[in-house]
Every structure is written in structure tokens, then in C-alpha cells.
Design a protein around this motif. Structure first.
Motif, PDB file in Angstrom:
ATOM      1  N   GLY A 123       0.802  -1.220   0.000  1.00 12.06           N
ATOM      2  CA  GLY A 123       0.000   0.000   0.000  1.00 12.06           C
ATOM      3  C   GLY A 123       0.836   1.273   0.000  1.00 12.06           C
ATOM      4  O   GLY A 123       0.298   2.374  -0.173  1.00 12.06           O
ATOM      5  N   GLU A 126       0.563   3.613  -3.246  1.00 15.11           N
ATOM      6  CA  GLU A 126      -0.702   4.198  -3.705  1.00 15.11           C
ATOM      7  C   GLU A 126      -0.568   5.715  -3.839  1.00 15.11           C
ATOM      8  O   GLU A 126      -0.115   6.398  -2.924  1.00 15.11           O
ATOM      9  N   PHE A 144      -2.560  -3.182  -9.483  1.00 13.63           N
ATOM     10  CA  PHE A 144      -2.396  -1.995  -8.632  1.00 13.63           C
ATOM     11  C   PHE A 144      -2.799  -0.728  -9.391  1.00 13.63           C
ATOM     12  O   PHE A 144      -1.958   0.111  -9.728  1.00 13.63           O
ATOM     13  N   LYS A 146      -4.121   1.969  -8.515  1.00 12.17           N
ATOM     14  CA  LYS A 146      -3.976   3.248  -7.825  1.00 12.17           C
ATOM     15  C   LYS A 146      -2.536   3.754  -7.807  1.00 12.17           C
ATOM     16  O   LYS A 146      -2.241   4.797  -7.237  1.00 12.17           O
ATOM     17  N   VAL A 147      -1.639   2.999  -8.457  1.00 11.46           N
ATOM     18  CA  VAL A 147      -0.234   3.409  -8.530  1.00 11.46           C
ATOM     19  C   VAL A 147       0.036   4.001  -9.907  1.00 11.46           C
ATOM     20  O   VAL A 147      -0.425   3.484 -10.924  1.00 11.46           O
TER      21      VAL A 147
END
Length: 326
Positions: A123, A126, A144, A146-147
Motif C-alpha cells: 500500500g 498508492e 495496482f 492506484k499506482v
């Protein structure tokens, strides 16, 4: 004394980045000691198990210490992983929790190549920017979302978190970290001893673009196929949207969602990948290749080629085609 932890995750992952990071950082530490009469870092291999086997047991690594023996570290280095990322994540949950705890306690973290999958699962990435091997970019984006993945970047550096591109470009990241955590002179020394180029910024020249097809929008796949099969055409995106009976704005939105590129960017990347292949395998000149992939303006072709590949058409041809030089 400060502390560097090079992780040895459980599972048969990649040995080279563990050994390479340990060897180069140890040499940097020895050089620092020669100059300053003291060691700057204690460098340890840290893991969950007493021994981890690699390459079907041909090699094994015995970490110096278990993670519970490291209450405070200054820099954590996560090595690259083999390609079953979910298995690696599931099998190393205590290690991931330890990374998060150490980062919150002031440690910096570096994810080497596909080790960024383990880092992202914590996390900590992020909303941040990272890089990884271009060949696994689509899988990373899916896992992923949100990266902010930027596969053209060789090294990223944000909020005490570092990542690098693919494979042996981890050597460039280690030199970068030496400059950060030792000094510029030590980085220059190590770059010369290990013959690693200083200050590389991009992995664009190494990317092989094969199109992002790991999505479920069949209409967009047909649009991609049309672009790929009509290289010589100067494709109008308006006409392409009309061909599939979709409004332009909606077409753009769906295309970006499916591929991560606008239709124009996708067409450029397809054409430049074809041009690269032609430069690698034929003795055609720049103009011949330019016309072959649907460009008629040499200035525009050069600009797009450099944007995508990181070098000019001539530089690329001379680098990858020895026959072109004869």
C-alpha cells in the motif's frame, strides 16, 4: 552505525539482484571506510527463513538475520521476483508488514524491478509514481490501479521510495542509492569498478511494444488490430471511431480505459515499434522506413521516434544494426 537491509523473500525468486546489491553496496562501504576510517553502514541480508533455495536448489542464501532481529533500519532493498507475483505476496505477508512498519519508522525502501509488486502490495505506493520491467507493466496496472506506473522511467524517487525498470537496470538503481546514502564520489568509484553507466534516466530504448490486449473490450481490440494492420495509413481517429459506430469522445474514453494510451499514442507506438524492427533487421535508410510506417514528414517522424524510443532514428539504427554501419 546506520543499517541497510537487503531482503531475501521466501520462495524461489531472483538471486541476481540480492547478490548484486550486496556486493556493490559492500564495496561502497569498504571504499567509504578507506577514505573516512570508519564504516558507514552495517549491510545485512534479512528474511523470514534460515535458508532460501534458488534455481531448483542449485544455489541457496542464508540471511544474516530474521526480520524480528532488525528493529530499526535505514534502507530496505526488495529484490526482483519471479513471475508468480500473487504467490510471492501471499508467501511473504510478515515481510510486507515489516516493510510498512519500518517505513513508518523512517526507513527508505527500494523496489528492484519486479520487486515493486511486493512493494505495491504493502500500500506504500498508492498515489505515488513507480517503474518496473516494461514486460510486466500491464499485469502491474491490473493488480495496482492506484499506482502511477511510468515504464519509460529507469529510476523513480518519491517520498523515500525508490524503484527501477527492468532486469539488470537494478545496477543503476544501486549506484543511484550509493550517491544518495554515501556520496557522489563513492558512486563514481563504484560505477567505474563495476563498469555501470552513471545517470541513466530511461529504459525507453529497451521497450518492445506489443499492444495492450489484456482487457475485455472486444471492439477496442478490433480497433487495435486495425491500427496494427494498416501501418502505412495515416489513420484518422474520427474515421476509426465512425468505422465502429462510436462517437469520438466515447471512443477515446474506451480506448484509454482498455489500453492506457489514447488512440493517437497507440498508433504512434505501433508505427515506431515497426520502424525499430525495420532498423534492426534491414539496410533501409531513414526515409524508406519512415514511408513504410506511414509518415511523410521527416521532422515529425524523428520527434515521435525520439519520444517513444529515447533516441533518434539514426542513433537507434546505428546501435542495433551493425550491417547498417558497413
Amino acid at each position: 552505525m546506520k543499517h541497510i537491509s537487503i531482503l531475501v523473500p521466501d520462495g524461489e525468486n531472483n538471486l541476481s539482484s540480492i547478490v548484486g546489491a550486496y556486493k556493490i553496496l559492500s564495496r561502497a562501504n569498504a571504499y567509504w571506510k578507506e577514505k573516512n576510517k570508519k564504516e558507514l553502514y552495517k549491510i545485512e541480508l534479512v528474511g523470514l527463513s534460515e535458508k532460501v533455495d534458488f534455481h531448483d536448489g542449485l544455489f541457496s542464501v542464508k540471511p544474516h538475520t530474521h526480520i524480528i532481529g532488525v528493529t530499526k533500519t535505514d534502507l530496505i532493498i526488495i529484490p526482483s521476483l519471479n513471475h508468480n507475483y500473487q504467490k510471492a505476496i501471499t508467501g511473504n505477508e510478515p515481510l510486507i508488514k515489516w516493510i510498512v512498519s519500518q517505513y513508518k519508522n523512517g526507513s527508505e525502501v527500494a523496489g528492484i524491478c519486479t520487486g515493486v509488486f511486493l512493494l505495491a502490495s504493502s500500500g506504500l505506493l498508492e498515489g505515488k509514481t513507480c517503474s518496473t520491467h516494461w514486460a510486466f507493466a500491464e499485469q502491474f496496472k491490473t493488480m495496482f490501479p492506484k499506482v502511477n506506473l511510468q515504464t519509460d522511467r529507469l529510476i523513480t524517487d518519491q517520498s523515500g521510495i525508490y524503484t527501477n525498470g527492468g532486469a539488470y537496470s537494478f545496477l543503476n538503481l544501486i549506484i543511484y542509492l550509493i550517491e544518495k546514502h554515501f556520496d557522489r564520489q563513492t558512486a563514481i568509484f563504484c560505477s567505474k569498478i563495476f563498469q555501470i553507466e552513471l545517470d541513466r534516466q530511461s529504459q525507453s530504448a529497451f521497450i518492445i511494444f506489443s499492444g495492450q490486449k489484456a482487457h475485455s473490450d472486444d471492439v477496442m481490440k478490433k480497433a487495435q488490430n486495425y491500427i496494427e494492420n494498416n501501418l502505412k495509413e495515416k489513420i484518422s481517429i474520427e474515421a476509426l471511431a465512425s468505422k465502429f459506430a462510436i462517437g469520438r469522445r466515447n471512443f477515446d474514453r474506451r480506448f484509454i480505459k482498455a489500453t492506457g494510451n489514447t488512440p493517437v499514442e497507440y498508433a504512434q507506438r505501433v508505427k515506431i515499434e515497426a520502424a525499430k524492427k525495420s532498423f534492426e533487421t534491414s539496410r533501409k535508410n531513414i526515409n524508406e522506413v519512415m514511408y513504410e510506417v506511414g509518415y511523410s514528414d521527416l521532422k515529425a517522424f524523428r520527434e515521435v521516434f525520439r519520444k517513444v524510443s529515447g533516441m533518434s532514428p539514426l542513433e537507434y539504427r546505428n546501435k542495433y544494426n551493425k550491417e547498417a554501419l558497413s
